[in-house]
Design a protein around this motif. Sequence first.
Motif, PDB file in Angstrom:
ATOM      1  N   ASP A 177       0.838  -1.203   0.000  1.00 23.15           N
ATOM      2  CA  ASP A 177       0.000   0.000   0.000  1.00 23.15           C
ATOM      3  C   ASP A 177       0.878   1.260   0.000  1.00 23.15           C
ATOM      4  OD1 ASP A 177      -2.518   1.359   0.123  1.00 23.15           O
ATOM      5  OD2 ASP A 177      -2.036   1.819   2.228  1.00 23.15           O
ATOM      6  N   GLN A 178       1.924   1.233   0.823  1.00 23.56           N
ATOM      7  CA  GLN A 178       2.834   2.385   0.876  1.00 23.56           C
ATOM      8  C   GLN A 178       3.549   2.561  -0.468  1.00 23.56           C
ATOM      9  OE1 GLN A 178       5.889   2.034   3.825  1.00 23.56           O
ATOM     10  NE2 GLN A 178       6.436   4.198   3.706  1.00 23.56           N
ATOM     11  N   ALA A 179       3.985   1.463  -1.061  1.00 27.49           N
ATOM     12  CA  ALA A 179       4.641   1.535  -2.361  1.00 27.49           C
ATOM     13  C   ALA A 179       3.681   2.071  -3.412  1.00 27.49           C
ATOM     14  CB  ALA A 179       5.160   0.155  -2.765  1.00 27.49           C
ATOM     15  N   TRP A 180       2.408   1.664  -3.347  1.00 29.38           N
ATOM     16  CA  TRP A 180       1.400   2.163  -4.296  1.00 29.38           C
ATOM     17  C   TRP A 180       1.217   3.674  -4.155  1.00 29.38           C
ATOM     18  CZ3 TRP A 180      -0.669   0.918  -8.636  1.00 29.38           C
ATOM     19  CH2 TRP A 180      -1.803   1.604  -9.082  1.00 29.38           C
ATOM     20  N   ARG A 181       1.173   4.152  -2.908  1.00 24.35           N
ATOM     21  CA  ARG A 181       1.022   5.601  -2.688  1.00 24.35           C
ATOM     22  C   ARG A 181       2.244   6.360  -3.228  1.00 24.35           C
ATOM     23  NH1 ARG A 181       0.508   5.821   3.050  1.00 24.35           N
ATOM     24  NH2 ARG A 181      -0.153   3.692   3.257  1.00 24.35           N
ATOM     25  N   HIS A 182       3.429   5.821  -2.986  1.00 25.44           N
ATOM     26  CA  HIS A 182       4.638   6.471  -3.524  1.00 25.44           C
ATOM     27  C   HIS A 182       4.629   6.466  -5.044  1.00 25.44           C
ATOM     28  CE1 HIS A 182       6.814   7.373   0.090  1.00 25.44           C
ATOM     29  NE2 HIS A 182       6.747   6.112   0.536  1.00 25.44           N
ATOM     30  N   LEU A 183       4.219   5.372  -5.628  1.00 22.56           N
ATOM     31  CA  LEU A 183       4.170   5.266  -7.085  1.00 22.56           C
ATOM     32  C   LEU A 183       3.182   6.264  -7.670  1.00 22.56           C
ATOM     33  CD1 LEU A 183       5.047   3.810  -9.677  1.00 22.56           C
ATOM     34  CD2 LEU A 183       3.146   2.217  -9.306  1.00 22.56           C
ATOM     35  N   THR A 184       1.979   6.354  -7.103  1.00 25.35           N
ATOM     36  CA  THR A 184       0.994   7.312  -7.628  1.00 25.35           C
ATOM     37  C   THR A 184       1.469   8.741  -7.437  1.00 25.35           C
ATOM     38  OG1 THR A 184      -0.232   7.212  -5.544  1.00 25.35           O
ATOM     39  CG2 THR A 184      -0.998   5.795  -7.352  1.00 25.35           C
ATOM     40  N   SER A 185       2.130   9.014  -6.333  1.00 26.90           N
ATOM     41  CA  SER A 185       2.674  10.347  -6.105  1.00 26.90           C
ATOM     42  C   SER A 185       3.755  10.670  -7.140  1.00 26.90           C
ATOM     43  CB  SER A 185       3.248  10.435  -4.693  1.00 26.90           C
ATOM     44  OG  SER A 185       3.949  11.627  -4.514  1.00 26.90           O
ATOM     45  N   ALA A 186       4.640   9.706  -7.394  1.00 24.98           N
ATOM     46  CA  ALA A 186       5.707   9.925  -8.376  1.00 24.98           C
ATOM     47  C   ALA A 186       5.138  10.107  -9.776  1.00 24.98           C
ATOM     48  CB  ALA A 186       6.685   8.752  -8.352  1.00 24.98           C
ATOM     49  N   VAL A 187       4.126   9.317 -10.128  1.00 29.49           N
ATOM     50  CA  VAL A 187       3.514   9.441 -11.454  1.00 29.49           C
ATOM     51  C   VAL A 187       2.835  10.797 -11.594  1.00 29.49           C
ATOM     52  CG1 VAL A 187       1.663   8.559 -12.918  1.00 29.49           C
ATOM     53  CG2 VAL A 187       3.290   6.981 -11.877  1.00 29.49           C
ATOM     54  N   ASN A 188       2.124  11.244 -10.534  1.00 28.03           N
ATOM     55  CA  ASN A 188       1.467  12.558 -10.588  1.00 28.03           C
ATOM     56  C   ASN A 188       2.481  13.688 -10.727  1.00 28.03           C
ATOM     57  OD1 ASN A 188      -1.111  11.507 -10.449  1.00 28.03           O
ATOM     58  ND2 ASN A 188      -1.203  11.637  -8.215  1.00 28.03           N
ATOM     59  N   SER A 189       3.568  13.634  -9.950  1.00 32.41           N
ATOM     60  CA  SER A 189       4.570  14.700 -10.051  1.00 32.41           C
ATOM     61  C   SER A 189       5.298  14.633 -11.388  1.00 32.41           C
ATOM     62  CB  SER A 189       5.555  14.632  -8.892  1.00 32.41           C
ATOM     63  OG  SER A 189       6.348  13.468  -8.987  1.00 32.41           O
ATOM     64  N   ALA A 190       5.532  13.409 -11.888  1.00 36.96           N
ATOM     65  CA  ALA A 190       6.160  13.288 -13.205  1.00 36.96           C
ATOM     66  C   ALA A 190       5.240  13.829 -14.285  1.00 36.96           C
ATOM     67  CB  ALA A 190       6.511  11.825 -13.494  1.00 36.96           C
ATOM     68  N   GLY A 191       3.954  13.573 -14.146  1.00 38.14           N
ATOM     69  CA  GLY A 191       2.997  14.112 -15.106  1.00 38.14           C
ATOM     70  C   GLY A 191       2.996  15.629 -15.098  1.00 38.14           C
ATOM     71  N   ASP A 192       3.079  16.226 -13.890  1.00 35.50           N
ATOM     72  CA  ASP A 192       3.136  17.683 -13.793  1.00 35.50           C
ATOM     73  C   ASP A 192       4.399  18.230 -14.440  1.00 35.50           C
ATOM     74  OD1 ASP A 192       0.739  17.635 -12.447  1.00 35.50           O
ATOM     75  OD2 ASP A 192       1.654  17.827 -10.447  1.00 35.50           O
ATOM     76  N   SER A 193       5.533  17.572 -14.162  1.00 38.42           N
ATOM     77  CA  SER A 193       6.780  18.068 -14.746  1.00 38.42           C
ATOM     78  C   SER A 193       6.794  17.859 -16.257  1.00 38.42           C
ATOM     79  CB  SER A 193       7.988  17.411 -14.092  1.00 38.42           C
ATOM     80  OG  SER A 193       8.149  16.092 -14.537  1.00 38.42           O
TER      81      SER A 193
END
Length: 135
Positions: free
Chosen positions: A18-34
Motif C-alpha cells: 500500500d505504501q509503495a502504491w502511494r509512492h508510485l501514484t505520487s511519483a507518477v502525478n509529479s512526473a505528469g506535472d513536470s
Amino acid sequence: MIGSTLLERRSRPERIADQAWRHLTSAVNSAGDSVRDTARSARRNGLTFADDAGDLVGTAAEEARRRAVRAFDALAGRRPALPWALLVGAALAGAAIGWAAGSAARAVAARGDREAEDIEFVDVDRPNSPASLDT
C-alpha cells in the motif's frame, strides 16, 4: 473507526504494498506535472524557434526573389537601374567632407598667418663659413 482498525490488521506485506502504491501514484502525478510543464516550455520555445526560422526563411526568400528578378532582367538584356539613392548619398557625404576640410584648411591658414607675424628673422654673421654670403 472501522476503516482504521481494518488498516491496522493488514499484514506487513500488504502495508508495504500500500505504501509503495502511494509512492508510485505520487511519483507518477509529479512526473505528469513536470512533463506537462516541460511540454509547455517546449511548445513556447518551439514557437519562438519557428518564428525565428520563419523570419530567416522569409528573408532568404526575399533575397532569392530579388536575385531571380535580376537574373531574369540580365538574361532579357535589360540593364539594372542606377542606384540613385546611393549616388546622391555619396555626393552629399563628399560635399560635407569637402566643406569640413576647407573649413579646417582656412582655420589653419588663418592661424599660420598670425604665427608668421610673430617670427623675427635675424642675420647671423658666420666668421668661419666657406662661402662668403656678405659680398
